[in-house]
Design a protein around this motif. Structure first.
Motif, PDB file in Angstrom:
ATOM      1  N   PHE A  19     161.266  -4.264  68.231  1.00  0.00           N
ATOM      2  CA  PHE A  19     161.015  -4.933  67.020  1.00  0.00           C
ATOM      3  C   PHE A  19     161.803  -3.878  66.241  1.00  0.00           C
ATOM      4  O   PHE A  19     162.739  -4.201  65.243  1.00  0.00           O
ATOM      5  N   HIS A  20     161.972  -2.364  66.378  1.00  0.00           N
ATOM      6  CA  HIS A  20     162.727  -1.535  65.592  1.00  0.00           C
ATOM      7  C   HIS A  20     164.131  -1.991  65.803  1.00  0.00           C
ATOM      8  O   HIS A  20     165.128  -1.580  64.749  1.00  0.00           O
ATOM      9  N   LEU A  21     164.453  -1.977  67.107  1.00  0.00           N
ATOM     10  CA  LEU A  21     165.918  -2.427  67.453  1.00  0.00           C
ATOM     11  C   LEU A  21     166.293  -3.580  66.775  1.00  0.00           C
ATOM     12  O   LEU A  21     167.433  -3.870  66.144  1.00  0.00           O
ATOM     13  N   MET A  22     165.438  -4.474  66.693  1.00  0.00           N
ATOM     14  CA  MET A  22     165.575  -6.018  66.060  1.00  0.00           C
ATOM     15  C   MET A  22     165.992  -5.600  64.598  1.00  0.00           C
ATOM     16  O   MET A  22     166.809  -6.426  64.020  1.00  0.00           O
ATOM     17  N   VAL A  23     165.272  -4.836  63.810  1.00  0.00           N
ATOM     18  CA  VAL A  23     165.314  -4.718  62.352  1.00  0.00           C
ATOM     19  C   VAL A  23     166.700  -4.097  62.188  1.00  0.00           C
ATOM     20  O   VAL A  23     167.267  -4.633  61.413  1.00  0.00           O
ATOM     21  N   ALA A  24     167.110  -3.068  63.077  1.00  0.00           N
ATOM     22  CA  ALA A  24     168.298  -2.367  63.069  1.00  0.00           C
ATOM     23  C   ALA A  24     169.359  -3.363  63.057  1.00  0.00           C
ATOM     24  O   ALA A  24     170.563  -3.540  62.456  1.00  0.00           O
ATOM     25  N   HIS A  25     169.486  -4.384  64.072  1.00  0.00           N
ATOM     26  CA  HIS A  25     170.161  -5.413  64.449  1.00  0.00           C
ATOM     27  C   HIS A  25     170.391  -6.118  63.110  1.00  0.00           C
ATOM     28  O   HIS A  25     171.809  -6.458  62.736  1.00  0.00           O
ATOM     29  N   ILE A  26     169.370  -6.782  62.408  1.00  0.00           N
ATOM     30  CA  ILE A  26     169.535  -7.372  61.369  1.00  0.00           C
ATOM     31  C   ILE A  26     170.313  -6.766  60.304  1.00  0.00           C
ATOM     32  O   ILE A  26     171.136  -7.591  59.627  1.00  0.00           O
ATOM     33  N   VAL A  27     169.874  -5.545  60.069  1.00  0.00           N
ATOM     34  CA  VAL A  27     170.354  -4.756  59.014  1.00  0.00           C
ATOM     35  C   VAL A  27     172.000  -4.564  59.155  1.00  0.00           C
ATOM     36  O   VAL A  27     172.799  -4.798  58.206  1.00  0.00           O
ATOM     37  N   LEU A  28     172.300  -4.033  60.447  1.00  0.00           N
ATOM     38  CA  LEU A  28     173.653  -3.554  60.843  1.00  0.00           C
ATOM     39  C   LEU A  28     174.587  -5.022  60.671  1.00  0.00           C
ATOM     40  O   LEU A  28     175.640  -4.743  60.139  1.00  0.00           O
ATOM     41  N   ILE A  29     174.185  -5.981  61.235  1.00  0.00           N
ATOM     42  CA  ILE A  29     174.926  -7.283  61.394  1.00  0.00           C
ATOM     43  C   ILE A  29     175.251  -7.654  59.734  1.00  0.00           C
ATOM     44  O   ILE A  29     176.464  -8.098  59.586  1.00  0.00           O
ATOM     45  N   LEU A  76     157.024 -12.548  65.189  1.00  0.00           N
ATOM     46  CA  LEU A  76     157.161 -11.388  65.831  1.00  0.00           C
ATOM     47  C   LEU A  76     156.646 -10.247  64.977  1.00  0.00           C
ATOM     48  O   LEU A  76     155.790  -9.096  65.260  1.00  0.00           O
ATOM     49  N   VAL A  77     157.019 -10.486  63.733  1.00  0.00           N
ATOM     50  CA  VAL A  77     156.563  -9.407  62.792  1.00  0.00           C
ATOM     51  C   VAL A  77     154.931  -9.434  62.680  1.00  0.00           C
ATOM     52  O   VAL A  77     154.164  -8.448  62.599  1.00  0.00           O
ATOM     53  N   MET A  78     154.262 -10.677  62.560  1.00  0.00           N
ATOM     54  CA  MET A  78     152.932 -10.836  62.433  1.00  0.00           C
ATOM     55  C   MET A  78     152.310  -9.997  63.834  1.00  0.00           C
ATOM     56  O   MET A  78     151.248  -9.506  63.903  1.00  0.00           O
ATOM     57  N   VAL A  79     152.955 -10.156  65.072  1.00  0.00           N
ATOM     58  CA  VAL A  79     152.343  -9.805  66.264  1.00  0.00           C
ATOM     59  C   VAL A  79     152.447  -8.314  66.302  1.00  0.00           C
ATOM     60  O   VAL A  79     151.323  -7.433  66.343  1.00  0.00           O
ATOM     61  N   VAL A  80     153.443  -7.623  65.765  1.00  0.00           N
ATOM     62  CA  VAL A  80     153.624  -6.304  65.707  1.00  0.00           C
ATOM     63  C   VAL A  80     152.683  -5.671  64.805  1.00  0.00           C
ATOM     64  O   VAL A  80     152.032  -4.651  64.792  1.00  0.00           O
ATOM     65  N   VAL A  81     152.367  -6.151  63.470  1.00  0.00           N
ATOM     66  CA  VAL A  81     151.547  -6.048  62.545  1.00  0.00           C
ATOM     67  C   VAL A  81     150.093  -5.868  63.022  1.00  0.00           C
ATOM     68  O   VAL A  81     149.478  -4.914  62.887  1.00  0.00           O
ATOM     69  N   THR A  82     149.643  -6.950  63.698  1.00  0.00           N
ATOM     70  CA  THR A  82     148.437  -7.117  64.267  1.00  0.00           C
ATOM     71  C   THR A  82     148.269  -6.063  65.458  1.00  0.00           C
ATOM     72  O   THR A  82     147.199  -5.983  65.922  1.00  0.00           O
ATOM     73  N   SER A  83     149.202  -5.623  66.062  1.00  0.00           N
ATOM     74  CA  SER A  83     149.207  -4.588  67.067  1.00  0.00           C
ATOM     75  C   SER A  83     149.137  -3.091  67.029  1.00  0.00           C
ATOM     76  O   SER A  83     149.071  -2.257  67.651  1.00  0.00           O
TER      77      SER A  83
END
Length: 468
Positions: A110-120, A156-163
């Motif tokens: 998830f953290h890598l995915m956020v970095a991907h969105i920001v960097l791209i 995926l954000v919902m899953v991460v938050v509830t985890s």
């Protein structure tokens, strides 16, 4: 309490002990995971990743965005494989280790995915000389697959938050488990955009071969082991509730019958995910261990009333259909070497250990059960345990009362001893025994530490926490 010969076999009815999973299975599984990450990085390098990273700042930012996206995708698919209930992985690692790694890969992905969105987004905006919010809007609206990816990311954000721990403490396991299934939707929606627009997918046949193989492996594992195998077992065995037996305050046993149960590949110490078709809420799965040896033509689970779904068990009626997923877990007799065996149980944790006492092939006098409970009234299966003591020579030690001190497995009556001293006094031969533990997390950690300090070999201490 009512007991029957079904719950108390006069001799171990289990098949010959299965051989433990070879240690190299776990090593090979870990190596495959690291090789997959190296392969993704190598494919990124082969597709000009390093050259672009050494170029202008927009190219470098975009290139790093590609790499973080690829690593996030790889970990996301590995995460799916970790909890796909693949039997080889279950035997090699156990549910608790797989669950911990699943959680770690999930948060890292998830953290890598956020970095991907920001960097791209920043890289594309820099190359086009436009503002970042406008570029993000264009990416979502105009690029093929990006609307699906946005919806998948939201899931995926919902899953991460509830985890997160704070959220999990507020959720029932059954609700969390149902919400967690949206991770499959998130993966299915978030990843396909790279098929249509990903540089590392479109421009490289090697990349396409790698990613299609990984997609197929993850999807195939889910279809076969999360859907196909459970459906086949439920169709074949057709489990129904046979009877309900109160075992004590807030404690209920459910006996289930079905077809060809001698062919159900379950072992004492394992658990299933259970769904009882008794009305609304049946879709929520409940993890319950077998509380009697499963090789008698009848399955038994014992449930403590902790509220929510567990409270419904006492009201089940004979004939209610049950659906199962499993068996899962490696707290089984495959680790038992023969000879002395020690069972350390706390509360409802006695249930899988009681099943193991019915299955393991020990001689009279070789087995010891140390049973910790808060009070005499909370000691379950006393008649059954006494029967095992008479018929199979199990030595039984009951430890009741309030806790001795913080982070101790002992009751207050043993407060004069350290945890290890008490265990050596209770079980002098513990250093030569196989030790099985089951109970609440903190208690199990304290008892396991005491067993090691008392001389038990770590490789002969067997425990598996229910992790989620």
């Amino acid at each position: 309490m009512t007991t029957t010969s079904i719950a108390r076999p006069a001799a171990p009815a289990a098949p010959a002990a299965a051989r433990p999973a070879p240690r190299w299975w776990a090593d090979a599984g870990g190596a495959v995971a690291w090789v997959s990450l190296l392969a993704v990085t190598a494919l990124w390098v082969a597709n000009r990743g390093l050259q672009d990273a050494a170029g202008s700042w927009p190219d470098a930012t975009t290139s790093l965005g590609r790499l973080t996206g690829l690593l996030a995708s790889d970990l996301l698919l590995l995460q799916v494989l970790l909890m796909a209930r693949v039997p080889l992985m279950e035997r090699a690692f156990g549910q608790d280790r797989l669950a911990r790694w699943h959680r770690w890969t999930g948060f890292t992905s998830f953290h890598l995915m956020v970095a991907h969105i920001v960097l791209i987004t920043i890289g594309y905006a820099g190359a086009a000389h436009v503002d970042v919010p406008g570029e993000l809007w264009d990416l979502v609206v105009d690029y093929p697959g990006m609307l699906l990816a946005t919806a998948g990311t939201a899931a995926l954000v919902m899953v991460v938050v509830t985890s997160m721990k704070r959220a999990r403490r507020r959720l029932r396991y059954e609700s969390w488990h149902l919400l967690h299934l949206y991770a499959y939707l998130g993966v299915g929606l978030a990843l396909p955009h790279q098929i249509w627009t990903g540089t590392d997918f479109v421009n490289s046949p090697w990349s396409r071969a790698y990613w299609w193989t990984l997609y197929a492996a993850a999807a195939g594992a889910v279809i076969v082991y999360r859907l196909g195998v459970p459906a086949g077992r439920n169709w074949r065995h057709r489990l129904v509730v046979d009877r309900i037996v109160p075992e004590g305050p807030g404690l209920t046993s459910v006996y289930l019958r079905g077809r060809d149960l001698d062919r159900l590949p379950a072992r004492a110490g394992q658990f299933f995910q259970w769904r009882f078709l008794d009305g609304p809420g049946w879709s929520r799965a409940h993890p319950y261990s077998l509380s009697a040896t499963p090789h008698t033509g009848v399955l038994r689970i014992t449930v403590k009333d902790l509220g929510d779904g567990s409270a419904r068990v006492a009201s089940l009626r004979p004939g209610t259909r049950a659906l199962i997923e499993g068996p899962y877990g490696k707290l089984t007799g495959e680790h038992y070497r023969g000879g002395p065996v020690v069972m350390l149980a706390c509360g409802i944790g006695v249930t899988p250990l009681l099943a193991l006492l019915g299955e393991l092939r020990y001689a009279p006098g070789q087995a010891t059960l140390v049973y910790r409970a808060r009070s005499e009234a909370e000691v379950a299966f006393r008649d059954e345990i006494d029967w095992l003591a008479r018929q199979r020579g199990v030595r039984v030690v009951y430890l009741t009362g309030p806790r001795a001190r913080e982070a101790s497995w002992l009751p207050a009556s043993a407060a004069a001893w350290t945890d290890a001293q008490a265990l050596r006094r209770l079980v002098p031969h513990i250093a030569a025994a196989d030790v099985y533990l089951c109970g609440p997390d903190a208690w199990t950690a304290a008892a396991s530490a005491a067993a090691r300090a008392a001389g038990a070999s770590p490789e002969h201490i067997h425990t598996e926490q229910f992790a989620w």
